[in-house]
Scaffold this active site. Structure first.
Site, mmCIF file in Angstrom:
data_model
loop_
_atom_site.group_PDB
_atom_site.id
_atom_site.type_symbol
_atom_site.label_atom_id
_atom_site.label_comp_id
_atom_site.label_asym_id
_atom_site.label_seq_id
_atom_site.Cartn_x
_atom_site.Cartn_y
_atom_site.Cartn_z
ATOM 1 C CD GLU A 138 -3.326 -0.819 1.813
ATOM 2 O OE1 GLU A 138 -3.373 0.176 2.565
ATOM 3 O OE2 GLU A 138 -4.286 -1.587 1.642
ATOM 4 C CD GLU A 148 -3.827 -5.817 3.342
ATOM 5 O OE1 GLU A 148 -4.765 -5.083 3.729
ATOM 6 O OE2 GLU A 148 -2.636 -5.585 3.574
#
Ligand code: NOJ
Length: 501
Positions: A206, A407
């Site tokens: 991320e 995720e």
């Protein structure tokens, strides 16, 4: 065996499930007989699909200052009062550093065939560079051995935000290119040391979250014109120009790490990133809406995924940045776009809805309604279709040959019921709905190779502390007792059948 009889093997598996708190009715057999009715047959995933769970070092390990580990920027940030809800920190967290054997056994028990964990850079290089710390590496050595012995494929993430504090102090963290270079050295070293057993690496987790939240703070649209503000370590408030340079250094760090991993890992090592790509969802599933959504997704990710996959900053992006545009060289762009084996995306929510428009940029953004359904996290807009469109766009825009959902999951208000179990019915609903869309993508030919549920266990949810529980396994943070939730039983059955159930 006839349909209703349980074999001896079934009974053994069922009793293993009962030991985990899964009742026998939730945990039947290890192998699914071919003729077990139509359930699952129509919503099956491709052969070899990985059913994984994910965590990260700072969020679960604890042992924050053991065996030579130095503080990370998250240790520093969480130790400053007022930064984290209830002033929680992850000094102990899930105590996974000491309980990893039990945790691997639990993962096996819930049917995971893969595990995405992250390596804490300050364990391996306490000062960020220089001399490695053998005790720090030793932990991951033992963890990987345990996973292999349990038949769980290890997938390692090299940066899940816990930068050595020493590099923040010395270089101002990712504000400097030196951090990108240090990252590549560390990544190459880990790939060399673990490469005989770990074949898959994610460079950075991320980009958008750690850069935006840590270096300026950012607002997420959550519907009805409202936004949620997110911050994080190191807690800076840079100007737009400085922030663009940090973004550039992060993608450069990724590219350099890809090259270092290839140079020092074994043959057959696979590498990619794990980005929370912003996802545009078409309002109507017609070709013109889909085209608009693709274009919007490419534009929205110009600073991270797009430049890593195309090797150039789009003209629109550079124009929009104006005088604040990042400084870069052609050589750096080449490095940033070093060829990847797969693209990893973290997908939780739609970022915008779009419809086509005649005028540039070719789409119009539709506001998210105030009454739009949400999951427990205040930022978590609920829409399963983003798990169809995110991999679809990655495939159609960039021709990715392999995609991992690195995720996906949700927080829920989980409590232990009087009978000792945890009934997270909303998480079961969430998984069934999102995975239905993912399965649809695979059956449309989108090459998704695996799914990692966030998270294996409840853990430290950054600025929200321990309040937001994302696990398939409940953790009592006072006693460290683990209890597989209802959703763990769902996951186990889905993994066993390789299908939405
Ligand atoms: C993104 C991050 O990678 C992870 O650390 C975080 O806990 C989850 N999403 C949930 O917010």
């Amino acid at each position: 065996m006839s349909g209703n009889e349980l074999s001896r093997r079934d009974l053994l598996t069922a009793s293993a499930g009962a030991a985990l708190g899964l009742t026998t009715s939730w945990s039947a057999a290890a192998a699914v007989p071919a003729a077990e009715g139509t359930v699952g047959a129509v919503r099956r995933f491709p052969e070899g699909f990985f059913w994984g769970v994910a965590t990260s070092s700072y969020q679960i390990e604890g042992a924050w200052n053991e065996d030579g580990k130095s503080p990370s920027i998250w240790d520093t940030y969480a130790h400053q009062p007022g930064n984290i809800k209830n002033n929680d920190n992850a000094d102990v967290a899930n105590d996974h550093y000491h309980r990893y054997k039990e945790d691997v056994a639990l993962m096996k028990g819930i049917g995971a065939s893969a595990y995405r964990f992250s390596v804490a850079w300050p364990r391996i290089f306490p000062t960020g560079t220089g001399k490695p710390n053998p005790k720090g590496l030793g932990f991951y050595d033992r963890l990987v051995d345990e996973l292999k012995a349990a038949g769980i494929e290890p997938f390692a993430t090299l940066y899940h935000w816990d930068l050595p504090q020493a590099l923040q102090d010395q270089y101002r963290g990712w504000q400097s290119k030196d951090t990108a270079k240090a990252f590549a050295d560390y990544a190459g070293y880990v790939a060399q040391q673990l490469g005989d057993r770990v074949k898959h690496y994610f460079t950075i987790n991320e980009f958008r979250s750690f850069v935006e939240a840590g270096y300026q703070g950012f607002d997420i649209k959550v519907g009805g014109g409202k936004t949620v503000h997110l911050g994080g370590a190191p807690g800076l408030k840079l100007s737009n120009g400085e922030l663009n340079q940090v973004r550039h250094h992060a993608v450069l760090g990724h590219g350099l790490a890809v090259q270092a991993i290839r140079a020092r890992g074994r043959a057959g090592t696979q590498v990619g990133f794990a980005e929370n790509m912003l996802v545009a969802v078409p309002v109507v599933e017609t070709p013109d809406h889909v085209k608009a959504a693709e274009k919007a997704t490419r534009d929205l990710n110009a600073d991270f995924a797009t430049v890593m996959l195309e090797g150039r900053y789009t003209d629109e992006y550079l124009q929009k940045c104006g005088k604040d545009a990042p400084k870069f060289t052609a050589e750096e762009l080449k490095t940033i776009a070093s060829p990847l084996d797969f693209v990893g995306i973290n997908v939780y929510k739609p970022n915008i809805y779009v419809e086509p428009a005649d005028a540039a940029p070719g789409y119009r953004s539709i506001p998210i309604n105030a009454s739009h359904p949400k999951m427990q996290s205040e930022w978590h807009v609920f829409d399963p279709y983003c798990l169809y469109w995110a991999p679809h766009h990655v495939h159609s825009l960039w021709g990715a040959k392999a995609i991992y959902i690195t995720e996906n999951g949700c927080a829920a208000s989980d409590v232990v019921a009087d009978d000792g179990r945890v009934y997270d019915s909303d998480r079961v609903m969430f998984m069934r709905a999102y995975l239905t869309q993912l399965q649809r993508a695979t059956s449309d030919g989108v090459p998704v190779k695996g799914y990692f549920h966030w998270s294996a266990q409840d853990n430290f949810e950054w600025i929200y502390g321990y309040g937001n529980r994302f696990g398939l396994i409940y953790v009592d943070f006072k006693t460290q007792k683990r209890i597989p939730k209802l959703s763990a039983a769902w996951f186990r059955e889905a993994a066993r059948r390789n299908a939405v159930v």
